[in-house]
Write a protein that holds these residues in place. Structure first.
Motif, PDB file in Angstrom:
ATOM      1  N   ALA A 127       0.816  -1.219   0.000  1.00 54.70           N
ATOM      2  CA  ALA A 127       0.000   0.000   0.000  1.00 54.70           C
ATOM      3  C   ALA A 127       0.846   1.264   0.000  1.00 54.70           C
ATOM      4  CB  ALA A 127      -0.941  -0.002   1.206  1.00 54.70           C
ATOM      5  N   GLY A 133      -4.992  -0.474  -4.961  1.00 55.08           N
ATOM      6  CA  GLY A 133      -5.170  -1.646  -4.133  1.00 55.08           C
ATOM      7  C   GLY A 133      -4.502  -2.883  -4.703  1.00 55.08           C
ATOM      8  N   THR A 209      -6.666   1.121   0.749  1.00 57.86           N
ATOM      9  CA  THR A 209      -5.279   1.477   0.406  1.00 57.86           C
ATOM     10  C   THR A 209      -5.129   2.940  -0.023  1.00 57.86           C
ATOM     11  OG1 THR A 209      -4.471  -0.753  -0.100  1.00 57.86           O
ATOM     12  CG2 THR A 209      -3.449   1.063  -1.292  1.00 57.86           C
TER      13      THR A 209
END
Length: 361
Positions: A127, A133, A209
Motif C-alpha cells: 500500500a 489496491g 489502500t
C-alpha cells in the motif's frame, strides 16, 4: 488452505509445474494457473495493436498530475535539505519493495508461499507504493501477461504500433496511459484474483489502500511541514513510481532479449542490466516474462536482483518458503538456444561480404 511445517495456516501454494507440456501451458496463459479465462492470449495474439480508450480516468489523471507537476513543484519549493536524504532513500526502498516484492512477485505471481498474517503485512507494505489496491494491481498485471504488447495490454509502449514516434511510445508507457487510457475496469481483472479476494482482510485492505496512502502523506505534512512532506513523501514517491513505470516503458523497448516468451510471440520484454540500482532486479524483465512465476528474476550471477536477495532473507527468517525457481531443464534449453543464436549472429557479423568490393574507377 494448507498447513505449514510449523502448523501455521498458509496460503494455498501455486502448483509447481516441471514438464515441458505443463510449463508451456503455464507460460501460454496465466489464467490457467489462476482459474481465469485461458483463451484471452490466443485470441489477442495476432490482432492489431490499437485499442479503444477505456477505464476510469479521473483518479489516474490526478495521480499523473501529482507525479509530474505537483510533487516536483513541492520539492523545488522545499529547497535543498541533504539531512533528509537518508529518509528519502529509506522511504523509496520501502515503496519499491511494496511494488516489486509485495504486489508483483507475491500477489501477482505467487513466487513464494507465506502465512496468512504475513501476507497481510506484505499487503500493507504494498500500500505504501501508491499504485492502488493489491487486487487491482495483481489482476491488471496478470492481464498484462496474458496480452503482453498486443491489443488489450494496459500500458504497452506499442499501443499504437508504429503510428507514434519512439519517444511518444515511451512517454505513453511511462504514465501517459493513465490519462489517455485510464485504469482497467474491474470486470476485466476481478475474476483473475479470486485466489486473493476470498480473504476478507485483503479485500478490506484493497479498498482502504488509497485512504491509507493519502493519510500517510497528510500526517507527514502535519508533523514535519513542507520540507518533511517533500523529502519523506513527494520525492521518494516520484522516484519509486517512475521506476515502476520504467518496467512498463523502457524494458519493453530496449535492452537484451535472452528468451522468446512462450505463448506470447509479440511480447517485447527486455533485460536492461544497468537499471538494477533503480529497479532492484525488475530490470531483468525478459527473464521474468519467460518464467513469470519465479521468485527470482536474475538467473545469471551478473544479473543483480536485490528483491530476490531480500526474499531469501525472509526465507532464512522463516517468514516465507517454497521460493519458486525456473524449471532447470527448460532454463538450460532456453539458455542453450539463446547462446546458439548469439553465436550464429556473431559468426554472421565476421563473415566476409557476399560479393567482392568493386574497385573499378
Amino acid at each position: 488452505m494448507t498447513s505449514g511445517a510449523k502448523g501455521t495456516k498458509v496460503m494455498a501454494p501455486l502448483k509447481t509445474r516441471h514438464t515441458a507440456a505443463e510449463s508451456a501451458k503455464l507460460d501460454a496463459s496465466l489464467g490457467a494457473a489462476f482459474d481465469d479465462d485461458a483463451a484471452g492470449l490466443s485470441i489477442a495474439r495476432d490482432q492489431p495493436r490499437n485499442t479503444p480508450i477505456t477505464g476510469e480516468r479521473v483518479g489516474p489523471a490526478l495521480l499523473f498530475l501529482a507525479h509530474y507537476f505537483f510533487f516536483p513543484i513541492i520539492v523545488f519549493k522545499a529547497g535543498w535539505h541533504p539531512e533528509w536524504l537518508t529518509i528519502t532513500i529509506g522511504v523509496w526502498f520501502l515503496q519499491s519493495c511494496g511494488g516489486f516484492l509485495s504486489f508483483h512477485r507475491f500477489f501477482a505471481h505467487r513466487g513464494f508461499d507465506t502465512s496468512r498474517w504475513f501476507a497481510f503485512v506484505l499487503g500493507v507494505v504494498g500500500a505504501t507504493c501508491g499504485q492502488g489496491g493489491l487486487l487491482y494491481w495483481a489482476g491488471t498485471h496478470r492481464h498484462h501477461h496474458k496480452v503482453c504488447d498486443v491489443v488489450g495490454d494496459p500500458h504497452s509502449p506499442l499501443e499504437w504500433g508504429d503510428k507514434l514516434p519512439r519517444i511518444l511510445q515511451f512517454l505513453y508507457a511511462q504514465g501517459g496511459w493513465m490519462i489517455l487510457r485510464g485504469t482497467e475496469p474491474a470486470e476485466l481483472w476481478w475474476s483473475s484474483v479470486r485466489d486473493w479476494s476470498r480473504y476478507p482482510e485483503l479485500r478490506v485492505l484493497h479498498e482502504v489502500t488509497p485512504t491509507l496512502f493519502l493519510s500517510a502523506g497528510a500526517a507527514i505534512f502535519y508533523f514535519h511541514g513542507l520540507v518533511g512532506f517533500a523529502y519523506a513523501f513527494a520525492l521518494p514517491t516520484m522516484i519509486s513510481w517512475n521506476g515502476m513505470q520504467l518496467v512498463n516503458s523502457a524494458t519493453h523497448m530496449i535492452g537484451e532479449r535472452k528468451y522468446d516468451v512462450a505463448g506470447s510471440l509479440n511480447c517485447e520484454a527486455h533485460n536492461i542490466w544497468w537499471l538494477w540500482p533503480l529497479l532492484l532486479g525488475e530490470n531483468n524483465h525478459n527473464n521474468h516474462h519467460a518464467f513469470p512465476h519465479c521468485a527470482r528474476q536474475g538467473f545469471e550471477w551478473w544479473e543483480i536482483d536485490p528483491i530476490y536477495y531480500l526474499i531469501q532473507l525472509l526465507e532464512v527468517l522463516g517468514l516465507v518458503w517454497n521460493l519458486r525457481q525456473p524449471p532447470a531443464d527448460r532454463a538450460k534449453w532456453l539458455r542453450a538456444d539463446w547462446k546458439a543464436a548469439n553465436a550464429a549472429k556473431a559468426a554472421k557479423a565476421k563473415a566476409p561480404p557476399a560479393y567482392p568490393v568493386d574497385v573499378r574507377g
